[in-house]
Design an enzyme around this catalytic site. Structure first.
Site, short mmCIF file in Angstrom:
data_model
loop_
_atom_site.label_atom_id
_atom_site.label_comp_id
_atom_site.label_asym_id
_atom_site.label_seq_id
_atom_site.Cartn_x
_atom_site.Cartn_y
_atom_site.Cartn_z
N HIS A 192 -15.74 -25.55 14.85
CA HIS A 192 -14.19 -25.00 15.07
C HIS A 192 -13.46 -26.29 15.36
O HIS A 192 -12.34 -26.15 15.99
CB HIS A 192 -14.05 -24.06 16.15
CG HIS A 192 -14.74 -22.57 15.73
ND1 HIS A 192 -15.08 -21.68 16.42
CD2 HIS A 192 -15.05 -22.41 14.31
CE1 HIS A 192 -15.63 -20.46 15.90
NE2 HIS A 192 -15.65 -21.07 14.59
N CYS A 220 -0.12 -36.42 5.33
CA CYS A 220 0.76 -37.42 5.26
C CYS A 220 0.85 -37.87 4.18
O CYS A 220 0.29 -38.71 3.96
CB CYS A 220 0.92 -38.00 6.60
SG CYS A 220 2.29 -39.33 6.57
N1 APR Z 1 -22.98 -18.36 30.58
C1 APR Z 1 -23.39 -17.81 29.24
N2 APR Z 1 -22.54 -16.71 28.83
C2 APR Z 1 -21.39 -16.74 29.18
C3 APR Z 1 -20.88 -17.23 30.61
C4 APR Z 1 -21.94 -17.98 31.15
N3 APR Z 1 -21.76 -18.79 32.41
N4 APR Z 1 -19.79 -16.69 30.97
C5 APR Z 1 -19.25 -15.80 29.91
N5 APR Z 1 -20.29 -15.74 29.05
C6 APR Z 1 -20.43 -15.36 27.58
C7 APR Z 1 -19.51 -13.82 27.62
O1 APR Z 1 -20.30 -12.74 28.11
C8 APR Z 1 -19.19 -13.89 26.12
O2 APR Z 1 -20.08 -13.10 25.57
O3 APR Z 1 -19.80 -16.09 26.90
C9 APR Z 1 -19.26 -15.05 25.59
C10 APR Z 1 -17.62 -15.94 25.44
O4 APR Z 1 -17.27 -15.06 24.32
P1 APR Z 1 -15.95 -15.34 23.75
O5 APR Z 1 -14.81 -15.87 25.01
O6 APR Z 1 -15.39 -14.57 22.74
O7 APR Z 1 -16.13 -17.05 23.40
P2 APR Z 1 -16.82 -17.45 21.67
O8 APR Z 1 -17.68 -16.13 21.33
O9 APR Z 1 -17.07 -18.76 21.81
O10 APR Z 1 -15.53 -17.11 20.86
C11 APR Z 1 -15.94 -17.58 19.33
O11 APR Z 1 -13.24 -17.24 19.20
O12 APR Z 1 -11.25 -17.56 19.68
C12 APR Z 1 -12.20 -17.93 18.94
O13 APR Z 1 -12.39 -20.19 18.25
C13 APR Z 1 -12.44 -19.52 19.14
O14 APR Z 1 -14.88 -20.74 19.17
C14 APR Z 1 -14.09 -19.45 19.68
C15 APR Z 1 -14.53 -18.21 18.90
#
Ligand code: APR
Length: 248
Positions: free
Chosen positions: A126, A138
């Protein structure tokens, strides 16, 4: 607090990772949560529970209000620069040093914590929040880093806008990065999925691709994700705790 994973599962997967000749790790925002960088979908603290992704993470939103989006990314960039890699990042970097050629690290994250921990060849699906690029190519082939300062900066020659070097909703992923990630997922012995909700494709599809190709798939996440069904085991815990336990 989620129940801690049972020690037998940790021991089993620790051994599996130690013996594997090829390991693919896919990380999401949860990987950087213990470094103080907010995730996107965690209730209350997640960015998308406080901000509108359509306005702040899309080309249409940027065109509608470039200053708002530029300022929001400037704030996130400051947060990334102030953050430090956590024990999970360090465990992955140490694993790569100890086992050259075994690990392929794929991330959805746009921060640079894997790289600062030492995983310099991380596949970025990403993009990179610390990089600038043109909204439109550009025509004068100017360097975005030399654009006229502003919020956002503009090209002195064509007036084009500089934007953050991340993939926004509705945009395609960098093809080479996605192909490399898909190849690694289909050819690894073990896939470790760390800190992702599995809500965003095509990154979320890597777990099923690995499983179909015969990999052992484990998830590290304190909560359930949308791709838990693709895993042989879901290790309920955080990246900074479980990755050292699995890899060190
Ligand atoms: N360790 C491991 N996992 C964790 C922790 C932690 N300390 N804290 C939270 N999580 C988990 C949550 O339970 C959740 O399942 O991390 C996950 C975060 O999920 P999202 O916030 O949806 O992030 P992500 O999965 O990376 O999103 C994917 O969505 O918005 C777009 O481009 C953005 O790359 C991102 C993509």
């Amino acid at each position: 607090m989620p129940e801690a994973p049972d020690h037998s599962a940790l021991a089993e997967w620790r051994q599996r990772l130690a013996q594997a000749r090829s390991v693919c790790v896919l990380t999401g925002a949860g990987m950087s949560a213990e470094s103080g960088i907010p995730t996107f979908r965690d209730a209350l603290t997640g960015l998308w529970s406080r901000f509108d992704p359509a306005r702040l993470a899309s080309v249409e939103g940027f065109r509608a209000d470039p200053g708002l989006v530029w300022d929001w990314y400037a704030e996130r960039r400051a947060g990334v620069r102030a953050a430090q890699p956590n024990a999970g990042h360090r465990a992955l970097a140490a694993f790569a040093r100890r086992r050259p050629g075994v690990l392929t690290l794929v991330t959805q994250n746009v921060d640079d914590l894997h790289q600062r921990a030492g995983n310099r060849d991380t596949i970025r699906l990403h993009g990179d929040i610390l990089q600038d690029r043109w909204l439109e190519p550009c025509g004068m082939a100017c360097d975005p880093a030399r654009a006229e300062p502003g919020r956002p900066p503009r090209c002195v020659a064509c007036g084009g806008l500089v934007r953050p070097g991340v993939v926004w909703f509705g945009e395609s992923l960098p093809p080479a990065a996605l192909q490399h990630a898909e190849h690694a997922a289909r050819h690894c012995e073990v896939l470790l999925v760390v800190g992702t909700s599995g809500a965003v494709w095509p990154a979320a599809g890597l777990a099923a691709a690995a499983r179909r190709a015969g990999a052992h798939v484990a998830i590290v996440n304190p909560s359930a994700s949308e791709i838990d069904a693709e895993a042989h085991v879901c290790l309920r815990g955080t990246a900074a705790i479980l990755l050292p336990a699995l890899l060190d």
